[in-house]
Design a protein around this motif. Sequence first.
Motif, PDB file in Angstrom:
ATOM      1  N   LEU A   1      37.743  52.358  24.470  1.00 52.52           N
ATOM      2  CA  LEU A   1      37.883  53.441  25.446  1.00 52.52           C
ATOM      3  C   LEU A   1      39.351  53.727  25.750  1.00 52.52           C
ATOM      4  CD1 LEU A   1      34.998  52.664  27.972  1.00 52.52           C
ATOM      5  CD2 LEU A   1      35.060  54.423  26.203  1.00 52.52           C
ATOM      6  N   LYS A   2      40.168  52.682  25.774  1.00 52.74           N
ATOM      7  CA  LYS A   2      41.600  52.883  26.006  1.00 52.74           C
ATOM      8  C   LYS A   2      42.253  53.562  24.800  1.00 52.74           C
ATOM      9  CE  LYS A   2      45.899  50.614  27.144  1.00 52.74           C
ATOM     10  NZ  LYS A   2      46.609  49.366  27.302  1.00 52.74           N
ATOM     11  N   GLU A   3      41.918  53.111  23.602  1.00 52.67           N
ATOM     12  CA  GLU A   3      42.491  53.711  22.391  1.00 52.67           C
ATOM     13  C   GLU A   3      42.109  55.179  22.255  1.00 52.67           C
ATOM     14  OE1 GLU A   3      41.016  51.247  19.254  1.00 52.67           O
ATOM     15  OE2 GLU A   3      42.475  49.653  19.633  1.00 52.67           O
ATOM     16  N   GLU A   4      40.893  55.517  22.665  1.00 58.45           N
ATOM     17  CA  GLU A   4      40.417  56.896  22.552  1.00 58.45           C
ATOM     18  C   GLU A   4      40.859  57.768  23.729  1.00 58.45           C
ATOM     19  OE1 GLU A   4      38.682  58.270  19.958  1.00 58.45           O
ATOM     20  OE2 GLU A   4      38.949  56.379  18.896  1.00 58.45           O
ATOM     21  N   GLY A   5      41.479  57.170  24.744  1.00 61.06           N
ATOM     22  CA  GLY A   5      42.015  57.940  25.859  1.00 61.06           C
ATOM     23  C   GLY A   5      41.041  58.206  26.991  1.00 61.06           C
ATOM     24  N   TYR A   6      39.964  57.444  27.070  1.00 63.37           N
ATOM     25  CA  TYR A   6      38.984  57.653  28.133  1.00 63.37           C
ATOM     26  C   TYR A   6      39.331  56.903  29.418  1.00 63.37           C
ATOM     27  CZ  TYR A   6      35.866  59.978  24.848  1.00 63.37           C
ATOM     28  OH  TYR A   6      35.332  60.856  23.949  1.00 63.37           O
ATOM     29  N   ILE A   7      40.119  55.831  29.323  1.00 60.23           N
ATOM     30  CA  ILE A   7      40.565  55.089  30.504  1.00 60.23           C
ATOM     31  C   ILE A   7      42.076  54.884  30.407  1.00 60.23           C
ATOM     32  CG2 ILE A   7      38.364  53.906  30.869  1.00 60.23           C
ATOM     33  CD1 ILE A   7      39.655  51.388  29.635  1.00 60.23           C
ATOM     34  N   LEU A   8      42.692  54.580  31.541  1.00 62.02           N
ATOM     35  CA  LEU A   8      44.139  54.345  31.538  1.00 62.02           C
ATOM     36  C   LEU A   8      44.476  52.966  31.006  1.00 62.02           C
ATOM     37  CD1 LEU A   8      45.195  55.888  34.964  1.00 62.02           C
ATOM     38  CD2 LEU A   8      45.644  56.788  32.685  1.00 62.02           C
ATOM     39  N   ASN A   9      43.833  51.943  31.582  1.00 58.66           N
ATOM     40  CA  ASN A   9      44.160  50.570  31.207  1.00 58.66           C
ATOM     41  C   ASN A   9      43.067  49.642  31.720  1.00 58.66           C
ATOM     42  OD1 ASN A   9      45.607  48.516  30.076  1.00 58.66           O
ATOM     43  ND2 ASN A   9      47.243  48.516  31.588  1.00 58.66           N
ATOM     44  N   TYR A  10      43.107  48.406  31.263  1.00 58.92           N
ATOM     45  CA  TYR A  10      42.222  47.368  31.780  1.00 58.92           C
ATOM     46  C   TYR A  10      42.936  46.035  31.657  1.00 58.92           C
ATOM     47  CZ  TYR A  10      41.187  45.936  26.986  1.00 58.92           C
ATOM     48  OH  TYR A  10      41.295  45.494  25.701  1.00 58.92           O
ATOM     49  N   GLU A  11      42.566  45.107  32.511  1.00 58.84           N
ATOM     50  CA  GLU A  11      43.155  43.771  32.434  1.00 58.84           C
ATOM     51  C   GLU A  11      42.151  42.738  32.913  1.00 58.84           C
ATOM     52  OE1 GLU A  11      45.534  43.628  36.691  1.00 58.84           O
ATOM     53  OE2 GLU A  11      46.651  43.962  34.836  1.00 58.84           O
ATOM     54  N   LYS A  12      42.296  41.546  32.378  1.00 55.37           N
ATOM     55  CA  LYS A  12      41.410  40.443  32.744  1.00 55.37           C
ATOM     56  C   LYS A  12      41.977  39.737  33.965  1.00 55.37           C
ATOM     57  CE  LYS A  12      39.376  36.200  30.953  1.00 55.37           C
ATOM     58  NZ  LYS A  12      39.303  35.263  29.837  1.00 55.37           N
ATOM     59  N   GLN A  13      41.116  39.480  34.943  1.00 53.78           N
ATOM     60  CA  GLN A  13      41.507  38.747  36.144  1.00 53.78           C
ATOM     61  C   GLN A  13      40.455  37.692  36.439  1.00 53.78           C
ATOM     62  OE1 GLN A  13      42.031  41.449  39.395  1.00 53.78           O
ATOM     63  NE2 GLN A  13      44.051  42.099  38.710  1.00 53.78           N
ATOM     64  N   GLU A  14      40.887  36.642  37.110  1.00 51.19           N
ATOM     65  CA  GLU A  14      39.949  35.607  37.534  1.00 51.19           C
ATOM     66  C   GLU A  14      40.006  35.487  39.041  1.00 51.19           C
ATOM     67  OE1 GLU A  14      39.305  31.988  35.675  1.00 51.19           O
ATOM     68  OE2 GLU A  14      39.909  32.661  33.692  1.00 51.19           O
ATOM     69  N   SER A  15      38.858  35.630  39.678  1.00 55.10           N
ATOM     70  CA  SER A  15      38.767  35.416  41.114  1.00 55.10           C
ATOM     71  C   SER A  15      37.621  34.445  41.363  1.00 55.10           C
ATOM     72  CB  SER A  15      38.533  36.734  41.850  1.00 55.10           C
ATOM     73  OG  SER A  15      37.336  37.323  41.433  1.00 55.10           O
ATOM     74  N   ASP A  16      37.909  33.385  42.071  1.00 54.13           N
ATOM     75  CA  ASP A  16      36.926  32.329  42.330  1.00 54.13           C
ATOM     76  C   ASP A  16      36.373  31.760  41.028  1.00 54.13           C
ATOM     77  OD1 ASP A  16      37.295  32.802  45.035  1.00 54.13           O
ATOM     78  OD2 ASP A  16      35.638  34.239  45.119  1.00 54.13           O
ATOM     79  N   SER A  17      37.240  31.602  40.048  1.00 58.07           N
ATOM     80  CA  SER A  17      36.927  31.064  38.717  1.00 58.07           C
ATOM     81  C   SER A  17      35.888  31.890  37.955  1.00 58.07           C
ATOM     82  CB  SER A  17      36.481  29.600  38.802  1.00 58.07           C
ATOM     83  OG  SER A  17      35.185  29.507  39.359  1.00 58.07           O
ATOM     84  N   ILE A  18      35.684  33.141  38.373  1.00 62.17           N
ATOM     85  CA  ILE A  18      34.780  34.045  37.657  1.00 62.17           C
ATOM     86  C   ILE A  18      35.639  35.109  36.980  1.00 62.17           C
ATOM     87  CG2 ILE A  18      32.912  35.721  37.869  1.00 62.17           C
ATOM     88  CD1 ILE A  18      32.003  34.186  40.361  1.00 62.17           C
ATOM     89  N   PRO A  19      35.675  35.122  35.656  1.00 64.49           N
ATOM     90  CA  PRO A  19      36.499  36.126  34.979  1.00 64.49           C
ATOM     91  C   PRO A  19      35.886  37.521  35.095  1.00 64.49           C
ATOM     92  CG  PRO A  19      35.323  34.818  33.371  1.00 64.49           C
ATOM     93  CD  PRO A  19      35.025  34.219  34.712  1.00 64.49           C
ATOM     94  N   SER A  20      36.746  38.495  35.299  1.00 68.66           N
ATOM     95  CA  SER A  20      36.293  39.882  35.373  1.00 68.66           C
ATOM     96  C   SER A  20      37.361  40.775  34.757  1.00 68.66           C
ATOM     97  CB  SER A  20      36.013  40.289  36.821  1.00 68.66           C
ATOM     98  OG  SER A  20      37.193  40.214  37.579  1.00 68.66           O
ATOM     99  N   LEU A  21      36.991  42.004  34.532  1.00 70.38           N
ATOM    100  CA  LEU A  21      37.902  42.996  33.976  1.00 70.38           C
ATOM    101  C   LEU A  21      38.103  44.095  35.012  1.00 70.38           C
ATOM    102  CD1 LEU A  21      36.214  43.227  30.490  1.00 70.38           C
ATOM    103  CD2 LEU A  21      38.500  42.354  30.895  1.00 70.38           C
ATOM    104  N   VAL A  22      39.350  44.411  35.297  1.00 67.17           N
ATOM    105  CA  VAL A  22      39.666  45.504  36.209  1.00 67.17           C
ATOM    106  C   VAL A  22      40.020  46.715  35.355  1.00 67.17           C
ATOM    107  CG1 VAL A  22      41.196  46.312  38.033  1.00 67.17           C
ATOM    108  CG2 VAL A  22      40.466  43.929  37.986  1.00 67.17           C
ATOM    109  N   VAL A  23      39.264  47.789  35.530  1.00 68.20           N
ATOM    110  CA  VAL A  23      39.406  48.987  34.710  1.00 68.20           C
ATOM    111  C   VAL A  23      40.052  50.084  35.543  1.00 68.20           C
ATOM    112  CG1 VAL A  23      38.191  50.670  33.287  1.00 68.20           C
ATOM    113  CG2 VAL A  23      37.282  48.362  33.513  1.00 68.20           C
ATOM    114  N   GLN A  24      41.157  50.631  35.052  1.00 65.45           N
ATOM    115  CA  GLN A  24      41.804  51.767  35.705  1.00 65.45           C
ATOM    116  C   GLN A  24      41.255  53.040  35.077  1.00 65.45           C
ATOM    117  OE1 GLN A  24      45.991  51.183  35.218  1.00 65.45           O
ATOM    118  NE2 GLN A  24      46.055  49.461  36.637  1.00 65.45           N
ATOM    119  N   LEU A  25      40.582  53.826  35.889  1.00 66.88           N
ATOM    120  CA  LEU A  25      39.901  55.018  35.398  1.00 66.88           C
ATOM    121  C   LEU A  25      40.862  56.193  35.279  1.00 66.88           C
ATOM    122  CD1 LEU A  25      36.736  54.564  37.588  1.00 66.88           C
ATOM    123  CD2 LEU A  25      37.015  53.955  35.195  1.00 66.88           C
TER     124      LEU A  25
END
Length: 131
Positions: free
Chosen positions: A40-64
Motif C-alpha cells: 500500500l505504501k509503494e502504490e501510494g495508498y498510505i503515507l507510512n507505517y511503523e512497528k511499535q510495541e506497547s505492553d509487549s504487544i506488537p502493532s503497526l501504526v499506519v499513517q493514512l
Amino acid sequence: MSLSDGIGDFLTRIRNAQLAMHRETRVLFSKVNSSILKILKEEGYILNYEKQESDSIPSLVVQLKYYDKSPVINDIARVSKPGCRYYSKCKDISKAYNGLGIFIISTPKGVMTDYNARRLKVGGEVLCRVF
C-alpha cells in the motif's frame, strides 16, 4: 480476544479510520499485514507505517493518506475469506477496476500486487482489492 480473520480486521480498521478522517490508526502486527502495508505504501495508498510495541504487544501504526480532504483509498475489501478461499492462476488474474485499483495476492514468491503476479507468472490466494 481471538480473531478468526486477522486480515479482515486489519482492512476494516483502515476502512473505518479513513471514513472517520483519522490521521493514523493502529492495527495488529503480523507478517502478512506488514507485507500488505508495504504494498500500500509503494502504490501510494498510505503515507507510512511503523512497528511499535506497547505492553509487549506488537502493532503497526499506519499513517493514512488524503487528497483534497477525501481518503485516497475509496474501497478496500477482503476477497478471499476464511469460509471461502479464492485462488487464481496467473492467467486468470483480472485487473481491479479496469486497472485503476489493485489486487493483493499471496503467492509462493511472497505477497504482491496483481500486476507483479502476472509479470512473474505466479498465481495464489487473492487477499484483497484496493481502489
